[in-house]
Design an enzyme around this catalytic site. Structure first.
Site, PDB file in Angstrom:
ATOM      1  NE  ARG A 126      -8.205  18.700 -11.148  1.00  8.80           N
ATOM      2  CZ  ARG A 126      -7.850  19.556 -10.195  1.00  8.80           C
ATOM      3  NH1 ARG A 126      -7.331  19.138  -9.085  1.00  8.80           N
ATOM      4  NH2 ARG A 126      -8.040  20.855 -10.346  1.00  8.80           N
ATOM      5  CB  THR A 127      -6.872  18.197 -17.936  1.00 16.17           C
ATOM      6  OG1 THR A 127      -8.107  18.166 -17.235  1.00 16.17           O
ATOM      7  CG2 THR A 127      -7.047  17.585 -19.312  1.00 16.17           C
ATOM      8  NE  ARG A 160      -8.718  22.334 -20.082  1.00 16.49           N
ATOM      9  CZ  ARG A 160      -8.882  21.925 -18.814  1.00 16.49           C
ATOM     10  NH1 ARG A 160      -8.539  22.729 -17.826  1.00 16.49           N
ATOM     11  NH2 ARG A 160      -9.373  20.737 -18.553  1.00 16.49           N
TER      12      ARG A 160
HETATM   13  C1  NCD Z   1     -12.821  20.713 -15.324  1.00 13.52           C
HETATM   14  C2  NCD Z   1     -12.690  21.511 -16.596  1.00 13.52           C
HETATM   15  O1  NCD Z   1     -11.646  22.096 -16.874  1.00 13.52           O
HETATM   16  O2  NCD Z   1     -13.653  21.494 -17.341  1.00 13.52           O
HETATM   17  N1  NCD Z   1     -11.614  20.432 -14.716  1.00 13.52           N
HETATM   18  C3  NCD Z   1     -10.938  19.298 -15.068  1.00 13.52           C
HETATM   19  O3  NCD Z   1     -10.533  19.155 -16.192  1.00 13.52           O
HETATM   20  N2  NCD Z   1     -10.818  18.337 -14.161  1.00 13.52           N
HETATM   21  C4  NCD Z   1     -13.830  21.219 -14.387  1.00 13.52           C
HETATM   22  C5  NCD Z   1     -13.827  22.665 -14.025  1.00 13.52           C
HETATM   23  O4  NCD Z   1     -12.967  23.448 -14.400  1.00 13.52           O
HETATM   24  O5  NCD Z   1     -14.748  23.039 -13.288  1.00 13.52           O
END
Ligand code: NCD
Length: 298
Positions: free
Chosen positions: A52-53, A102
């Site tokens: 998603r991100t 990330r």
């Molecule tokens: C989250 C993350 O990566 O911190 N996911 C996201 O970005 N929607 C939550 C997760 O991984 O549990």
């Protein structure tokens, strides 16, 4: 400007993002590409897995008329040959107008931000922070509950390792909300975060979902556990039986991916809003990118 943590964000910044996100919702829903960031390039550097991100930042950039370069598997990059983060950032600086990053190491995006003048957005650093998720979570409250002030927001699950809830605590603390924490004793919200926000907002631990207007479930972060048995012991599930104990006008959110925390049958309940929430990532990230990168000069 960078977006590294919600800890130091002003309410004015948050409100500006929410207002801009509202303005972009229609284009995001219609999948219509605008020209706000025409000619601009975003670098998406994902050293840790993401669906998603990563994709919603890329979609947001395309919706604004920009484009993107990047990677989602560090094994396919020179990081796997031993290239340092500093060198990677120096190189990417020549290819893009902003960086979304990330990384498993807490503080890595902050370090990247020190190394470059480009705007850097933290898309999740270890268990620490995930600020753009918190902004889209607030936008979801605004859209789905019509307000943020006055809500009782319950955060459930892995409050120790979950970076989304860490960021959300600080973001919520600017509003008149009651925060409730629901977790196994071994996965409690870090005390340092509770102490940081408790002067501004009420925070209490609870053992049921009965008072919540918003139930925000989180995944137990398996990748952060050293002990597999402790991981197994920490699992929980919101299922049909639990739904009867949640207010009829509450909403159920989850940053996703879910594993066992929400049973598939809950998807059919009108209170389940986690797929809407993931859509709101696009207009919210459009607002963030527009704010940080700025309008195109040509
Ligand atoms: C989250 C993350 O990566 O911190 N996911 C996201 O970005 N929607 C939550 C997760 O991984 O549990």
């Amino acid at each position: 400007m960078d977006l590294i943590t919600t800890r130091t964000l002003s309410k004015a910044f948050i409100e500006d993002i929410l207002q801009k996100a509202q303005g972009y919702e229609k284009a995001a829903r219609a999948k219509k590409n605008l020209t706000v960031l025409k000619g601009k390039t975003l670098a998406t550097l994902f050293f840790e897995p993401s669906t998603r991100t990563q994709m919603s930042f890329q979609a947001a950039m395309l919706r604004l008329g920009g484009n993107f370069v990047g990677f989602s598997d560090p094994k396919s990059t020179s990081a796997s040959k031993g290239e340092t983060l500093a060198d990677t950032i120096r190189v990417v600086e020549g290819y893009a107008h902003a960086i979304v990053m990330r990384h498993a190491v807490e503080g890595a995006p902050a370090r990247a931000a020190e190394l470059t003048d480009l705007p850097v957005i933290n898309a999740g650093d270890g268990s620490n922070q995930h600020p753009s998720q918190a902004l889209l979570d607030l936008f979801t409250l605004q859209q789905e509950k019509g307000k943020i002030d006055g809500l009782t927001v319950l955060l459930a699950g892995d409050l120790k390792y979950g970076r989304t809830v860490h960021s959300l605590m600080y973001a919520l603390s600017h509003y008149d909300v009651d925060i409730q924490l629901f977790s196994p004793p071994s996965l409690k919200m870090p005390e340092s975060i509770v102490n940081d926000v408790k002067e501004r907002v009420s925070v209490k631990e609870v053992t049921d979902f009965g008072d919540a207007d918003v139930v925000y479930a989180t995944r137990v972060q398996r990748e952060r556990f050293a002990d597999a048995e402790e991981y197994q012991r920490s699992l929980y599930t919101i299922d049909e039986a639990m739904l009867s104990k949640i207010k009829s006008d509450a909403i159920i959110l989850h940053p996703l991916p879910r594993v066992k925390e929400i049973a598939p049958e809950v998807d059919l309940d009108s209170r389940a809003k986690y797929f809407q929430q993931s859509f709101y990532g696009v207009p919210t990230r459009m607002a963030i990118l527009e704010t940080l990168i700025g309008a195109s000069n040509d």
